[in-house]
Each structure stands twice: as structure tokens, then as C-alpha cells.
Design a protein around this motif. Sequence first.
Motif, PDB file in Angstrom:
ATOM      1  N   GLN A  87      19.428 -56.204  69.234  1.00  0.00           N
ATOM      2  CA  GLN A  87      19.268 -56.257  70.686  1.00  0.00           C
ATOM      3  C   GLN A  87      18.043 -55.472  71.138  1.00  0.00           C
ATOM      4  OE1 GLN A  87      23.341 -54.939  71.665  1.00  0.00           O
ATOM      5  NE2 GLN A  87      23.629 -56.906  72.693  1.00  0.00           N
ATOM      6  N   LEU A  88      17.842 -54.295  70.558  1.00  0.00           N
ATOM      7  CA  LEU A  88      16.670 -53.508  70.925  1.00  0.00           C
ATOM      8  C   LEU A  88      15.389 -54.186  70.461  1.00  0.00           C
ATOM      9  CD1 LEU A  88      15.296 -51.055  72.092  1.00  0.00           C
ATOM     10  CD2 LEU A  88      15.898 -49.764  70.011  1.00  0.00           C
ATOM     11  N   ALA A  89      15.416 -54.804  69.296  1.00  0.00           N
ATOM     12  CA  ALA A  89      14.236 -55.523  68.806  1.00  0.00           C
ATOM     13  C   ALA A  89      13.863 -56.663  69.750  1.00  0.00           C
ATOM     14  CB  ALA A  89      14.493 -56.064  67.402  1.00  0.00           C
TER      15      ALA A  89
ATOM     16  N   ALA B  32      11.557 -55.894  64.867  1.00  0.00           N
ATOM     17  CA  ALA B  32      10.640 -56.507  65.830  1.00  0.00           C
ATOM     18  C   ALA B  32       9.293 -56.835  65.194  1.00  0.00           C
ATOM     19  CB  ALA B  32      10.440 -55.581  67.025  1.00  0.00           C
ATOM     20  N   GLY B  33       9.095 -56.419  63.935  1.00  0.00           N
ATOM     21  CA  GLY B  33       7.838 -56.706  63.247  1.00  0.00           C
ATOM     22  C   GLY B  33       6.759 -55.684  63.507  1.00  0.00           C
TER      23      GLY B  33
ATOM     24  N   GLY C 183      21.035 -49.145  78.624  1.00  0.00           N
ATOM     25  CA  GLY C 183      22.199 -49.806  78.051  1.00  0.00           C
ATOM     26  C   GLY C 183      22.454 -51.199  78.596  1.00  0.00           C
ATOM     27  N   GLU C 184      22.420 -51.361  79.915  1.00  0.00           N
ATOM     28  CA  GLU C 184      22.715 -52.666  80.514  1.00  0.00           C
ATOM     29  C   GLU C 184      21.678 -53.702  80.117  1.00  0.00           C
ATOM     30  OE1 GLU C 184      23.301 -52.463  84.691  1.00  0.00           O
ATOM     31  OE2 GLU C 184      24.988 -51.063  84.577  1.00  0.00           O
ATOM     32  N   ALA C 185      20.416 -53.309  80.119  1.00  0.00           N
ATOM     33  CA  ALA C 185      19.351 -54.251  79.750  1.00  0.00           C
ATOM     34  C   ALA C 185      19.484 -54.681  78.292  1.00  0.00           C
ATOM     35  CB  ALA C 185      17.987 -53.616  79.990  1.00  0.00           C
ATOM     36  N   LEU C 186      19.834 -53.743  77.432  1.00  0.00           N
ATOM     37  CA  LEU C 186      19.972 -54.067  76.009  1.00  0.00           C
ATOM     38  C   LEU C 186      21.189 -54.943  75.756  1.00  0.00           C
ATOM     39  CD1 LEU C 186      19.089 -50.638  74.349  1.00  0.00           C
ATOM     40  CD2 LEU C 186      17.600 -52.606  74.751  1.00  0.00           C
TER      41      LEU C 186
END
Length: 208
Positions: free
Chosen positions: A21-23, A57-58, A108-111
Motif C-alpha cells: 500500500q505504501l509503495a 516501489a522500485g 493512515g487513511e490515505a494508505l
Amino acid sequence: VAVVADEGAITYAALDRRANQLAHHLRGLGLQPRERVAVCLGPSLDMVVAQLAVLKAGAACVPMDPDHPADRVTFMLADAGAAVVLTHLDIAVRLHTDAIVLALDAAGEALDERPITPPAAAIGPDDPACLIYTVGSTGRPTGAIYTHRAIVNGRNTPAGAGLPATPPRGDVPAGEFLATFPHRLRTDGTARLAAPHGTPGRVSQVTR
């Protein structure tokens, strides 16, 4: 269990999901493959998630110790050319950088809205995985780039022989997780993060 830290533990499945999710979120911020992302966090589950997400994410991870002098952190952020800094709110207010600063404890919500599947990453084994700074006798931080091949091979082969273990000074303790986690994946081991006095971010192995 993949990692145990002061604030709790995280399973391999949960770690993979959160890192994915963070990637995806990093990609949404415009991060391009092979760009550099600074992870300015103390030993914590967020530090582990962040470092793994950068690789997914590379991009290349640049681990930094938030307790280091502000001028040193500022220098390393500029010298690394970090496009994004992953940190926490209490650390973010002390940073001086033109990079995008993402406070994970406020995202948190965005992720949660991001996909839990791995993002596509067009990178190869000889692309940079991390940039780790150490401080030599001159007192000036010097960065060394380690490729994905070196990280996967580890310390037991010539390609990974240069991976740092326990240098006298620098940000390697914060980045030690990157050098050891692939081997934990193979052995189903657990990484325990601890911050004993004088050795922030050290990583030790515990049994299954």
C-alpha cells in the motif's frame, strides 16, 4: 511473525500488505523507479514497512537516523537527492529539505485506500536498492550504493561481501534490516528491533 518491535509485532502477510500500500502511495506521489527515498525513522514497525515499500516501489532506500545532528541529516538528504522522505510528524518538523515529506503516522487513511497487491516495478538486479551513509575520520558522511543483487546475495558471496555489518559510526544500524531481511524470508525467522543505549536501530535475530 516477521518483526517484533517495542510497539508490537507484525506478521509477514501484514507487512507485505502494508508495504504494498505504501509503495502504491509513493508511486501516486510521482516517485519514479531508481529515485531515492529517505527513511528517517527510529527502530519501529513503520521503519520496516517503509524500507520494504521503497524497494517495492522500485526506488532506492536511504536509511537515516533521526537522532543524528540536524546538520548531518540535512547534508545527507541533499547529498542523496532524496525525492521523498518517510518519517513521523515529530521528526518531520525538524527536517530541512525540498523533498516531499510523508509522515506515516498521519497517512493512515490515505494508505488504506491503496491496493494491497504488489506494484509493478521495472527494475533489475543491478539497480540500486539502498544508499547507506557512514561517517569516516573526516566527520563527513559518505554514501555507498548497494544493488538488489548485493542485498539478495548477502554477505556470503563476493557480490554481497561489501554489505555493512557493524561499522563504528554512521547510519548502517538503521539500514541493517535491508541487508538481513532477505535471509529471514528464506528461513522464516523473526527480526527483533531494539534500541539499546548507543546502538539505535540494531537488528537481531530471534528463533522461530
